[in-house]
Design a protein around this motif. Sequence first.
Motif, PDB file in Angstrom:
ATOM      1  N   UNK A  20       0.834  -1.203   0.000  1.00 57.87           N
ATOM      2  CA  UNK A  20       0.000   0.000   0.000  1.00 57.87           C
ATOM      3  C   UNK A  20       0.868   1.252   0.000  1.00 57.87           C
ATOM      4  N   UNK A  21       1.903   1.250   0.832  1.00 56.42           N
ATOM      5  CA  UNK A  21       2.802   2.403   0.925  1.00 56.42           C
ATOM      6  C   UNK A  21       3.551   2.611  -0.390  1.00 56.42           C
ATOM      7  N   UNK A  22       4.006   1.522  -0.995  1.00 57.03           N
ATOM      8  CA  UNK A  22       4.723   1.616  -2.282  1.00 57.03           C
ATOM      9  C   UNK A  22       3.769   2.179  -3.345  1.00 57.03           C
ATOM     10  N   UNK A  23       2.531   1.685  -3.387  1.00 58.02           N
ATOM     11  CA  UNK A  23       1.547   2.172  -4.360  1.00 58.02           C
ATOM     12  C   UNK A  23       1.205   3.642  -4.134  1.00 58.02           C
ATOM     13  N   UNK A  24       1.337   4.097  -2.889  1.00 61.19           N
ATOM     14  CA  UNK A  24       1.049   5.499  -2.561  1.00 61.19           C
ATOM     15  C   UNK A  24       2.241   6.411  -2.835  1.00 61.19           C
ATOM     16  N   UNK A  25       3.362   5.828  -3.305  1.00 61.00           N
ATOM     17  CA  UNK A  25       4.497   6.657  -3.691  1.00 61.00           C
ATOM     18  C   UNK A  25       5.710   6.597  -2.787  1.00 61.00           C
ATOM     19  N   UNK A  26       5.672   5.797  -1.732  1.00 63.39           N
ATOM     20  CA  UNK A  26       6.825   5.660  -0.846  1.00 63.39           C
ATOM     21  C   UNK A  26       7.778   4.605  -1.398  1.00 63.39           C
ATOM     22  N   UNK A  27       9.058   4.796  -1.170  1.00 60.52           N
ATOM     23  CA  UNK A  27      10.053   3.792  -1.562  1.00 60.52           C
ATOM     24  C   UNK A  27      10.304   2.850  -0.388  1.00 60.52           C
ATOM     25  N   UNK A  28      10.968   1.727  -0.662  1.00 62.92           N
ATOM     26  CA  UNK A  28      11.319   0.801   0.418  1.00 62.92           C
ATOM     27  C   UNK A  28      12.163   1.493   1.485  1.00 62.92           C
ATOM     28  N   UNK A  29      13.095   2.332   1.052  1.00 60.14           N
ATOM     29  CA  UNK A  29      13.949   3.007   2.027  1.00 60.14           C
ATOM     30  C   UNK A  29      13.145   4.008   2.860  1.00 60.14           C
ATOM     31  N   UNK A  30      12.145   4.648   2.277  1.00 65.63           N
ATOM     32  CA  UNK A  30      11.300   5.572   3.039  1.00 65.63           C
ATOM     33  C   UNK A  30      10.460   4.810   4.065  1.00 65.63           C
ATOM     34  N   UNK A  31       9.979   3.632   3.705  1.00 60.09           N
ATOM     35  CA  UNK A  31       9.227   2.810   4.655  1.00 60.09           C
ATOM     36  C   UNK A  31      10.136   2.448   5.820  1.00 60.09           C
ATOM     37  N   UNK A  32      11.341   1.941   5.517  1.00 61.07           N
ATOM     38  CA  UNK A  32      12.305   1.576   6.580  1.00 61.07           C
ATOM     39  C   UNK A  32      12.633   2.776   7.455  1.00 61.07           C
ATOM     40  N   UNK A  33      12.857   3.914   6.841  1.00 57.78           N
ATOM     41  CA  UNK A  33      13.207   5.137   7.575  1.00 57.78           C
ATOM     42  C   UNK A  33      12.086   5.553   8.531  1.00 57.78           C
ATOM     43  N   UNK A  34      10.852   5.476   8.089  1.00 60.86           N
ATOM     44  CA  UNK A  34       9.727   5.856   8.944  1.00 60.86           C
ATOM     45  C   UNK A  34       9.548   4.894  10.116  1.00 60.86           C
ATOM     46  N   UNK A  35       9.809   3.623   9.885  1.00 63.33           N
ATOM     47  CA  UNK A  35       9.738   2.645  10.980  1.00 63.33           C
ATOM     48  C   UNK A  35      10.873   2.895  11.967  1.00 63.33           C
ATOM     49  N   UNK A  36      12.077   3.102  11.470  1.00 60.52           N
ATOM     50  CA  UNK A  36      13.225   3.332  12.349  1.00 60.52           C
ATOM     51  C   UNK A  36      13.080   4.607  13.163  1.00 60.52           C
ATOM     52  N   UNK A  37      12.445   5.630  12.592  1.00 60.82           N
ATOM     53  CA  UNK A  37      12.290   6.906  13.303  1.00 60.82           C
ATOM     54  C   UNK A  37      11.087   6.905  14.247  1.00 60.82           C
ATOM     55  N   UNK A  38      10.239   5.878  14.157  1.00 61.26           N
ATOM     56  CA  UNK A  38       9.060   5.814  15.013  1.00 61.26           C
ATOM     57  C   UNK A  38       7.829   6.484  14.429  1.00 61.26           C
ATOM     58  N   UNK A  39       7.934   7.028  13.204  1.00 60.86           N
ATOM     59  CA  UNK A  39       6.764   7.627  12.566  1.00 60.86           C
ATOM     60  C   UNK A  39       5.707   6.571  12.289  1.00 60.86           C
ATOM     61  N   UNK A  40       6.145   5.377  11.916  1.00 59.34           N
ATOM     62  CA  UNK A  40       5.249   4.253  11.682  1.00 59.34           C
ATOM     63  C   UNK A  40       5.662   3.113  12.593  1.00 59.34           C
ATOM     64  N   UNK A  41       4.691   2.352  13.073  1.00 55.44           N
ATOM     65  CA  UNK A  41       4.953   1.163  13.878  1.00 55.44           C
ATOM     66  C   UNK A  41       4.661  -0.076  13.046  1.00 55.44           C
ATOM     67  N   UNK A  42       5.504  -1.082  13.182  1.00 49.14           N
ATOM     68  CA  UNK A  42       5.288  -2.345  12.492  1.00 49.14           C
ATOM     69  C   UNK A  42       4.356  -3.207  13.342  1.00 49.14           C
TER      70      UNK A  42
END
Length: 94
Positions: A20-42
């Motif tokens: 869903x995130x990739x389809x919305x325009x996020x890259x794999x590295x942006x997904x990882x970055x948001x998880x690592x920074x706490x913006x998104x929770x897995x």
Amino acid sequence: MNRRLEVVAAARGGWFTRPDAIAAGYSDSQVRQRVQSGQWLRLSFNSYVDPRGWPADESPWDRAIRLHLLNVRMASERLGDVVVSHQSAAALHG
């Protein structure tokens, strides 16, 4: 989170997938970055939630219930026809 992903997450009750995130325009590295920074929770493999709109003064117990409900909803949708029981059912039914 961009508007496209917000719509997808809202339709699912607050969670979204990596595709869903990739389809919305996020890259794999942006997904990882948001998880690592706490913006998104897995929540689980390839399933995420954006907690930034949650109450800042939410008690740990209420936060645990919120995460549990998100996990139950996510698993129910991903697995299909499932039965929820015990504490999970009690939480879902309030």
